[in-house]
Design a protein around this motif. Structure first.
Motif, PDB file in Angstrom:
ATOM      1  N   ASP A 226      18.815  -9.653   3.186  1.00  0.00           N
ATOM      2  CA  ASP A 226      18.778  -9.545   1.720  1.00  0.00           C
ATOM      3  C   ASP A 226      19.700  -8.417   1.245  1.00  0.00           C
ATOM      4  OD1 ASP A 226      16.915 -11.520   1.819  1.00  0.00           O
ATOM      5  OD2 ASP A 226      15.198 -10.268   1.292  1.00  0.00           O
ATOM      6  N   GLY A 227      19.761  -7.346   2.050  1.00  0.00           N
ATOM      7  CA  GLY A 227      20.634  -6.219   1.697  1.00  0.00           C
ATOM      8  C   GLY A 227      22.091  -6.665   1.589  1.00  0.00           C
ATOM      9  N   GLN A 228      22.531  -7.489   2.528  1.00  0.00           N
ATOM     10  CA  GLN A 228      23.912  -7.995   2.472  1.00  0.00           C
ATOM     11  C   GLN A 228      24.081  -8.938   1.283  1.00  0.00           C
ATOM     12  OE1 GLN A 228      23.678  -9.121   6.802  1.00  0.00           O
ATOM     13  NE2 GLN A 228      25.888  -9.147   6.547  1.00  0.00           N
ATOM     14  N   GLN A 288      22.575  -0.795  -3.711  1.00  0.00           N
ATOM     15  CA  GLN A 288      22.374   0.265  -2.720  1.00  0.00           C
ATOM     16  C   GLN A 288      21.045   0.987  -2.928  1.00  0.00           C
ATOM     17  OE1 GLN A 288      25.117  -0.467  -4.304  1.00  0.00           O
ATOM     18  NE2 GLN A 288      26.588  -0.891  -2.675  1.00  0.00           N
ATOM     19  N   GLU A 289      20.640   1.130  -4.176  1.00  0.00           N
ATOM     20  CA  GLU A 289      19.353   1.782  -4.444  1.00  0.00           C
ATOM     21  C   GLU A 289      18.189   0.896  -4.024  1.00  0.00           C
ATOM     22  OE1 GLU A 289      18.975   4.015  -8.509  1.00  0.00           O
ATOM     23  OE2 GLU A 289      20.183   2.209  -8.731  1.00  0.00           O
ATOM     24  N   LEU A 290      18.380  -0.403  -4.189  1.00  0.00           N
ATOM     25  CA  LEU A 290      17.254  -1.315  -3.994  1.00  0.00           C
ATOM     26  C   LEU A 290      16.896  -1.540  -2.535  1.00  0.00           C
ATOM     27  CD1 LEU A 290      17.999  -4.060  -6.673  1.00  0.00           C
ATOM     28  CD2 LEU A 290      16.130  -2.405  -6.696  1.00  0.00           C
ATOM     29  N   ILE A 291      17.924  -1.578  -1.696  1.00  0.00           N
ATOM     30  CA  ILE A 291      17.647  -1.980  -0.316  1.00  0.00           C
ATOM     31  C   ILE A 291      18.801  -1.581   0.607  1.00  0.00           C
ATOM     32  CG2 ILE A 291      18.641  -4.303  -0.638  1.00  0.00           C
ATOM     33  CD1 ILE A 291      16.328  -5.372   1.081  1.00  0.00           C
ATOM     34  N   ALA A 292      18.462  -1.220   1.832  1.00  0.00           N
ATOM     35  CA  ALA A 292      19.505  -0.886   2.809  1.00  0.00           C
ATOM     36  C   ALA A 292      20.206  -2.168   3.262  1.00  0.00           C
ATOM     37  CB  ALA A 292      18.880  -0.168   4.006  1.00  0.00           C
ATOM     38  N   GLU A 295      18.339  -4.657   5.605  1.00  0.00           N
ATOM     39  CA  GLU A 295      16.909  -4.943   5.380  1.00  0.00           C
ATOM     40  C   GLU A 295      16.676  -6.196   4.544  1.00  0.00           C
ATOM     41  OE1 GLU A 295      15.128  -1.600   3.482  1.00  0.00           O
ATOM     42  OE2 GLU A 295      15.075  -0.423   5.327  1.00  0.00           O
ATOM     43  N   ASN A 296      15.446  -6.692   4.634  1.00  0.00           N
ATOM     44  CA  ASN A 296      14.993  -7.740   3.721  1.00  0.00           C
ATOM     45  C   ASN A 296      13.975  -7.149   2.753  1.00  0.00           C
ATOM     46  OD1 ASN A 296      16.553  -9.722   4.809  1.00  0.00           O
ATOM     47  ND2 ASN A 296      14.943 -10.554   6.103  1.00  0.00           N
ATOM     48  N   PHE A 297      13.840  -7.768   1.586  1.00  0.00           N
ATOM     49  CA  PHE A 297      12.867  -7.280   0.607  1.00  0.00           C
ATOM     50  C   PHE A 297      11.442  -7.501   1.118  1.00  0.00           C
ATOM     51  CE2 PHE A 297      16.479  -7.955  -2.347  1.00  0.00           C
ATOM     52  CZ  PHE A 297      16.560  -6.652  -2.812  1.00  0.00           C
ATOM     53  N   SER A 298      10.554  -6.639   0.624  1.00  0.00           N
ATOM     54  CA  SER A 298       9.144  -6.757   0.978  1.00  0.00           C
ATOM     55  C   SER A 298       8.572  -8.051   0.409  1.00  0.00           C
ATOM     56  CB  SER A 298       8.414  -5.549   0.364  1.00  0.00           C
ATOM     57  OG  SER A 298       7.070  -5.835   0.154  1.00  0.00           O
ATOM     58  N   GLU A 299       7.705  -8.689   1.157  1.00  0.00           N
ATOM     59  CA  GLU A 299       7.037  -9.878   0.614  1.00  0.00           C
ATOM     60  C   GLU A 299       5.889  -9.468  -0.301  1.00  0.00           C
ATOM     61  OE1 GLU A 299       5.858 -12.854   3.348  1.00  0.00           O
ATOM     62  OE2 GLU A 299       7.892 -13.212   4.049  1.00  0.00           O
ATOM     63  N   GLU A 300       5.293  -8.306   0.001  1.00  0.00           N
ATOM     64  CA  GLU A 300       4.118  -7.874  -0.758  1.00  0.00           C
ATOM     65  C   GLU A 300       4.465  -7.376  -2.156  1.00  0.00           C
ATOM     66  OE1 GLU A 300       0.763  -5.984   2.071  1.00  0.00           O
ATOM     67  OE2 GLU A 300       2.675  -4.938   2.019  1.00  0.00           O
ATOM     68  N   PHE A 301       5.555  -6.590  -2.222  1.00  0.00           N
ATOM     69  CA  PHE A 301       5.880  -5.928  -3.482  1.00  0.00           C
ATOM     70  C   PHE A 301       7.212  -6.432  -4.014  1.00  0.00           C
ATOM     71  CE2 PHE A 301       3.304  -2.932  -1.071  1.00  0.00           C
ATOM     72  CZ  PHE A 301       2.321  -2.598  -2.001  1.00  0.00           C
ATOM     73  N   ASP A 302       7.300  -6.580  -5.334  1.00  0.00           N
ATOM     74  CA  ASP A 302       8.594  -6.950  -5.888  1.00  0.00           C
ATOM     75  C   ASP A 302       9.553  -5.771  -5.720  1.00  0.00           C
ATOM     76  OD1 ASP A 302       8.913  -5.311  -8.379  1.00  0.00           O
ATOM     77  OD2 ASP A 302       7.057  -6.318  -8.936  1.00  0.00           O
ATOM     78  N   PRO A 303      10.865  -6.011  -5.808  1.00  0.00           N
ATOM     79  CA  PRO A 303      11.835  -4.956  -5.471  1.00  0.00           C
ATOM     80  C   PRO A 303      11.714  -3.690  -6.339  1.00  0.00           C
ATOM     81  CG  PRO A 303      12.917  -7.088  -5.567  1.00  0.00           C
ATOM     82  CD  PRO A 303      11.505  -7.298  -6.048  1.00  0.00           C
ATOM     83  N   LYS A 304      11.339  -3.857  -7.598  1.00  0.00           N
ATOM     84  CA  LYS A 304      11.232  -2.667  -8.460  1.00  0.00           C
ATOM     85  C   LYS A 304      10.022  -1.829  -8.053  1.00  0.00           C
ATOM     86  CE  LYS A 304      10.692  -1.476 -13.331  1.00  0.00           C
ATOM     87  NZ  LYS A 304      10.566  -2.052 -14.669  1.00  0.00           N
ATOM     88  N   CYS A 305       8.940  -2.504  -7.774  1.00  0.00           N
ATOM     89  CA  CYS A 305       7.729  -1.823  -7.349  1.00  0.00           C
ATOM     90  C   CYS A 305       7.997  -1.083  -6.022  1.00  0.00           C
ATOM     91  CB  CYS A 305       6.661  -2.892  -7.156  1.00  0.00           C
ATOM     92  SG  CYS A 305       5.046  -2.332  -7.533  1.00  0.00           S
ATOM     93  N   TRP A 306       8.676  -1.756  -5.147  1.00  0.00           N
ATOM     94  CA  TRP A 306       8.979  -1.178  -3.835  1.00  0.00           C
ATOM     95  C   TRP A 306       9.853   0.070  -3.983  1.00  0.00           C
ATOM     96  CZ3 TRP A 306       6.801  -0.706   0.403  1.00  0.00           C
ATOM     97  CH2 TRP A 306       7.472  -0.447   1.597  1.00  0.00           C
ATOM     98  N   TRP A 307      10.840  -0.034  -4.891  1.00  0.00           N
ATOM     99  CA  TRP A 307      11.710   1.122  -5.149  1.00  0.00           C
ATOM    100  C   TRP A 307      10.865   2.292  -5.671  1.00  0.00           C
ATOM    101  CZ3 TRP A 307      12.621   4.163  -9.383  1.00  0.00           C
ATOM    102  CH2 TRP A 307      13.663   5.083  -9.261  1.00  0.00           C
ATOM    103  N   ALA A 308       9.951   1.994  -6.599  1.00  0.00           N
ATOM    104  CA  ALA A 308       9.133   3.063  -7.204  1.00  0.00           C
ATOM    105  C   ALA A 308       8.219   3.709  -6.163  1.00  0.00           C
ATOM    106  CB  ALA A 308       8.310   2.495  -8.362  1.00  0.00           C
ATOM    107  N   ILE A 309       7.677   2.913  -5.258  1.00  0.00           N
ATOM    108  CA  ILE A 309       6.807   3.475  -4.208  1.00  0.00           C
ATOM    109  C   ILE A 309       7.632   4.405  -3.301  1.00  0.00           C
ATOM    110  CG2 ILE A 309       5.464   2.893  -2.144  1.00  0.00           C
ATOM    111  CD1 ILE A 309       4.620   0.298  -3.657  1.00  0.00           C
TER     112      ILE A 309
END
Ligand code: SF4
Length: 415
Positions: A226-228, A288-292, A295-309
């Motif tokens: 997902d990062g790519q 770049q801020e959202l994901i390395a 990596e792939n995005f979390s299934e549990e949390f949406d990307p904004k929530c994950w960034w905030a955590i």
């Protein structure tokens, strides 16, 4: 004659169904005197059924008789399937007949590579010119570009279409070589680059492709993370001024090839990519801020929530003071609410009740904000916030929209 057209349509509309790069357009054009139809600002969708039920776009291939052999595609040369090709006149007749019957508002025309890219693009261009000039069709046209077709033909197509799209399909050159050996990156990217330079049309008498260009990527046919993918998306928006990038979860239509997954890919992944795409376009995030990268995005949390955590040390923010850019990063505060907050706090000091009225999802936002210095969320640690978001008293979860075999619970609400 109509029967034979309808049998072709059964085959060719089926072939077009995997292309999702044709939803709402943003193109707006009024009916003109002596013309037929118009292009509406919104609501142009991409479904069509051969029984003619009222679906906005006639979505079909010109031909499914492909000379290319992309491993993931049902129309590939080496598949033993029923082949069919329309003539330009047949497409025009169909479009106008369906339009007059109120079945459609426009046309989405794509094609397999019949003989070679130039031959196919010429047929597509002949069709849209015929439709515009001989049939006076003034409705919406989304024209698919054929990779590696001559520039002059692409330009001619752009002069008569509302939108064009060249599909990236695979998110890296390496995967393209492996899975679509007759295609190459240059043949796809160059036309996009040319369209980016011409389509805006400000200062021109005639605006070329007023609804811009889009593209589509298949997710899960190849190993890119997902990062790519989201970095590629960002580059496409920035460099080629794309209106939309669409993500299509891989579906195995050709079985038994060891280079391809045998399972369809998880729809939650596609959903997360759409959410991240939204964050790039409307919330000021960078890939770049959202994901390395890997990596792939979390299934549990949406990307904004994950960034905030992950950036919990930046929270909580005071709702009455935080800059707009920071409000946009608070889970539960959507773009509309963020702008409302900025406007409203010019006149009053806001509290939690005011936020509710602005449709802020407090169940989530409460862990990341203060109002008049007051905090009502969980602030002991990143882990506690994660737990509260997933399993809090309100259980801010929703059931998946997806198939049972891929069903997972996801946090929902405003991004
Ligand atoms: S070019 Fe490839 S993806 Fe397109 S129709 Fe032919 S085989 Fe399918």
């Amino acid at each position: 004659m109509l029967d034979s057209i309808m049998s072709k349509l059964n085959i060719l509309a089926e072939g077009a169904k995997y292309d999702i790069s044709c939803s709402s357009s943003g193109s707006s054009r009024k009916q003109i005197k002596g013309g037929l139809g118009n292009a509406k600002m919104c609501g142009i969708c991409h479904s069509f059924t051969s029984d003619g039920r009222c679906i906005s776009l006639l979505k079909t291939l010109m031909s499914n008789d492909c000379s290319f052999d992309c491993l993931y595609c049902g129309c590939r040369r080496s598949n033993d399937i029923e082949r069919a090709s329309f003539t330009p006149k047949e497409i025009c007749e169909l479009t106008v007949n369906f339009y007059k019957r109120n079945y459609i508002e426009g046309l989405f025309l794509s094609s397999a590579v019949e003989k070679n890219p130039e031959y196919t693009m010429q047929k597509l261009v002949d069709t849209v010119i015929m439709l515009r000039k001989d049939y006076n069709f003034n409705g919406y046209i989304h024209l698919k570009g054929i990779p590696s077709a001559p520039y002059e033909l692409i330009l001619k197509g752009a002069a008569h279409a509302d939108r064009m799209s060249f599909n990236i399909e695979l998110p890296s050159e390496q995967s393209l070589k492996l899975l679509a050996p007759q295609k190459n990156k240059d043949g796809i990217v160059r036309p996009m680059q040319s369209l980016a330079q011409i389509y805006i049309g400000q200062g021109r008498k005639k605006v070329l492709i007023p609804a811009g260009q889009t593209t589509q990527m298949i997710i899960g046919a190849s190993p890119e993370s997902d990062g790519q993918i989201i970095r590629l998306t960002q580059a496409l928006y920035n460099n080629y001024r794309l209106k939309r990038v669409y993500y299509s979860s891989y579906i195995p239509v050709n079985t038994g090839n060891s280079l391809l997954p045998q399972q369809k890919s998880n729809l939650i992944r596609e959903h997360r990519l759409y959410q991240a795409d939204w964050l790039l376009r409307f919330y000021g995030f960078s890939a770049q801020e959202l994901i390395a990268q890997g990596e792939n995005f979390s299934e549990e949390f949406d990307p904004k929530c994950w960034w905030a955590i992950k950036n919990y040390h930046n929270f909580p923010v005071e709702i009455n003071k935080a800059p707009l850019e920071m409000l946009l990063r608070v889970p539960g505060i959507g773009a509309v609410s963020a702008y409302k907050i900025v406007n409203a706090r010019k006149f009053a000091v806001l509290d939690f009740e005011d936020l509710k009225k602005m449709r802020v999802t407090l169940k989530r936002a409460q862990h990341f904000i203060t109002c008049k210095g007051k905090f009502i969320g969980v602030n002991t640690s990143e882990t506690a916030v994660k737990g509260a978001l997933l399993y809090g008293g309100d259980r801010a979860k929703q059931l998946s929209f997806f198939d049972n075999d891929t069903a997972v619970s996801v946090i929902s609400g405003q991004l």
